[in-house]
Design an enzyme around this catalytic site. Structure first.
Site, mmCIF file in Angstrom:
data_model
loop_
_atom_site.group_PDB
_atom_site.id
_atom_site.type_symbol
_atom_site.label_atom_id
_atom_site.label_comp_id
_atom_site.label_asym_id
_atom_site.label_seq_id
_atom_site.Cartn_x
_atom_site.Cartn_y
_atom_site.Cartn_z
ATOM 1 N N SER A 248 1.045 -1.129 -0.015
ATOM 2 C CA SER A 248 0.115 0.008 -0.035
ATOM 3 C C SER A 248 0.839 1.405 0.044
ATOM 4 O O SER A 248 1.920 0.970 0.056
ATOM 5 C CB SER A 248 -0.643 -0.008 1.101
ATOM 6 O OG SER A 248 -0.165 0.120 2.389
ATOM 7 N N LYS A 249 0.266 2.661 0.111
ATOM 8 C CA LYS A 249 0.935 3.485 -0.039
ATOM 9 C C LYS A 249 1.841 3.943 0.943
ATOM 10 O O LYS A 249 2.830 4.525 1.034
ATOM 11 C CB LYS A 249 -0.134 4.877 -0.109
ATOM 12 C CG LYS A 249 -0.758 4.805 -1.391
ATOM 13 C CD LYS A 249 -0.529 6.171 -1.994
ATOM 14 C CE LYS A 249 -0.889 6.410 -3.604
ATOM 15 N NZ LYS A 249 -2.468 6.487 -3.505
ATOM 16 N N ARG A 250 1.918 3.226 2.171
ATOM 17 C CA ARG A 250 2.462 3.074 3.526
ATOM 18 C C ARG A 250 3.881 2.540 3.117
ATOM 19 O O ARG A 250 4.878 3.106 3.565
ATOM 20 C CB ARG A 250 1.977 2.313 4.593
ATOM 21 C CG ARG A 250 1.093 2.810 5.400
ATOM 22 C CD ARG A 250 0.718 1.828 6.608
ATOM 23 N NE ARG A 250 0.165 0.590 5.966
ATOM 24 C CZ ARG A 250 0.983 -0.562 6.301
ATOM 25 N NH1 ARG A 250 2.074 -0.653 6.787
ATOM 26 N NH2 ARG A 250 0.376 -1.852 5.490
#
Ligand code: GLU
Length: 485
Positions: A248-250
């Site tokens: 994910s963007k994390r």
């Protein structure tokens, strides 16, 4: 199962609700590789039926990302939303052949029953009450204009398929409720649209993320009910970050376009994506597009989640930088050098041999075009920026350093030609004179800092050649002045 005589037809079917995600690009690549390998077609279908979430901008990002990666599709793009009529007609066929029925239960009624079941600690499954209505009652309701959905009647038994990644997967049908295929407004539910389109597009192999495994038994039931031949299925593993959690963007950039703008080469990105869930075997990692096509085999597809490691992507990029031809490399680096204000295209063109020699030296230590530009600065711009750590380490003994640099200066000034053989002989003689016979590095390291400002660079003779006589000597003088401070 489709026979091997049939030309394979595969598709990438993204929903245009965001950017082209690396996971989507990976799925597109595997479909493309399979099609190329087997002389088949790779089609693109934009699944834009969710009007609220689909955007033209996202569709453009998908085209752009695929274009950048070189994953060209065959035939014209299919827009799922343009086929609503056929989806509806296919659902009507199910109604007509008795594999589906009208359901008049409203959303509120269903929600109430679901809540009641859950209050009892039971999981809710549609109880088929509308399937028990007699035909007179159904006619009465239809004539009265009561809204209805179309529900597929899931038969008894089990549904299984031989997945090209997971081998046999079996679902007991009792776990699948009679699912809706058409909403009250006549629009299709996702699985109906996908199956209707895959049949119409004559898809022979559906290759997609394994988050779609749970949709597959429903889709297989629909193929059968429509009397269509089943495609093969291959469900590709999810992509996780280094922490083992779904990417994910994390975890950093997840859009293909981000990597394009970070200076990653499309060939390196493709190669990196290819290894997310596939292994060509024999420890092979670095591959050109042609090699990937040649080696691609569904037997090498993996079940376990793939790990997205940006360090590996950078490494891969370095490998691909070194695979580029001189012209390709220049086409990437020249604009970057010009944008950094270091030079102009005309200047580089007038010193082409020097420029090629510079690139040959820098590319072996670089992972990205930006790395090359960073390393290149010192060959274009004075004065040298001395790296504090390099100075602390290599010029620690100021008096000794000054003696070395003076010795170097005298040896180089005396050279009749600025040529690496002569330089090497002169500097090795100097090393002996200064008592560093087997340790020429004692001279080269301080000199390297004097010439480039840093402790890591191409070979010292290559650096001297790249800088030329005048600039090299001026840098030694500047370093002597600095050491004397
Ligand atoms: N549109 C679906 C997705 O983006 C893909 C559906 C499919 O490949 O069958 O996940």
């Amino acid at each position: 199962m489709s026979s091997s005589a049939v030309t394979p037809r595969l598709r990438f079917a993204p929903s245009p609700t965001g950017y082209l995600h690396v996971g989507g690009a990976r799925t597109a690549l595997f479909n493309w590789l399979y099609a190329k390998k087997h002389g088949g077609q790779f089609l693109l279908r934009v699944e834009d039926t969710d009007k609220a979430r689909s955007t033209d901008e996202s569709t453009r990002a998908i085209f752009e990302g695929l274009g950048w990666l070189g994953l060209e599709w065959d035939e014209t793009v299919v827009y799922q939303g343009a086929n609503l009529e056929r989806h509806g007609a296919d659902a009507q066929r199910l109604l007509a052949n008795g594999t589906a029925y009208r359901c008049f239960c409203t959303q509120e009624e269903l929600a109430g029953r679901r809540a009641a079941a859950e209050a009892q600690g039971e999981s809710f499954k549609y109880d088929r009450r509308c399937d028990r209505l007699d035909s007179a009652e159904i006619d009465r309701r239809v004539v009265a204009g009561m809204p209805f959905t179309v529900r597929f009647r899931v038969p008894e038994g089990t549904t299984s398929w031989d997945d090209l990644v997971h081998e046999t997967i079996t679902f007991p049908n009792k776990d699948i409720e009679d699912f809706i295929v058409l909403r009250t407004d006549g629009t299709p539910i996702y699985n109906m649209a996908v199956v209707s389109d895959d049949i119409a597009m004559a898809i022979t192999l559906v290759m997609r993320g394994d988050d779609h495994i749970s949709n597959t038994p429903k889709q297989i039931l629909l193929y059968r009910a429509l009397g269509a031949e089943l495609p093969q299925f291959a469900h590709l593993p999810m992509i996780h970050g280094l922490d083992g959690k779904k990417l994910s963007k994390r975890h950093g950039a997840t859009a293909v376009g981000d990597y394009q703008h970070l200076g990653i080469l499309p060939g390196a990105m493709l190669n990196f994506l290819a290894l997310l869930g596939w292994s060509p075997g024999n420890d092979i990692e670095v591959m050109t597009q042609e090699q990937m096509i040649e080696l691609f085999d569904t037997a090498g597809l993996q079940k376990k989640a793939a790990i997205f490691d940006t360090k590996k992507l950078e490494w891969m990029n370095g490998q691909h930088l070194n695979l580029l031809s001189d012209d390709e490399l220049m086409s990437h680096v020249t604009p970057a050098l010009v944008a950094a204000g270091l030079t102009s295209e005309a200047e580089l063109a007038s010193r082409r041999d020097w420029y090629l020699f510079l690139l040959a030296q820098l590319k072996v230590r670089a992972r990205t075009v930006d790395d090359i530009v960073r390393q290149a600065v010192t060959y274009f711009r004075d004065p040298v920026d001395y790296d504090a750590d390099a100075v602390a380490k290599q010029w620690k003994d100021r008096v000794g350093t000054a003696a070395i640099l003076r010795g170097v200066r005298d040896a180089l000034v005396a050279l009749p030609v600025w040529e690496s053989g002569a330089m090497e002989e002169a500097l090795r003689t100097l090393a002996e004179q200064l008592g560093f016979a087997e340790k020429a590095g004692k001279i080269f390291q301080p000199l390297r800092v004097a010439l480039t400002g840093v402790s890591a660079s191409p070979g010292i003779f290559e650096v001297l050649q790249l800088l030329g006589r005048e600039r090299s000597l001026a840098r030694v003088d500047a370093a002597l002045a600095r050491v004397a401070e």
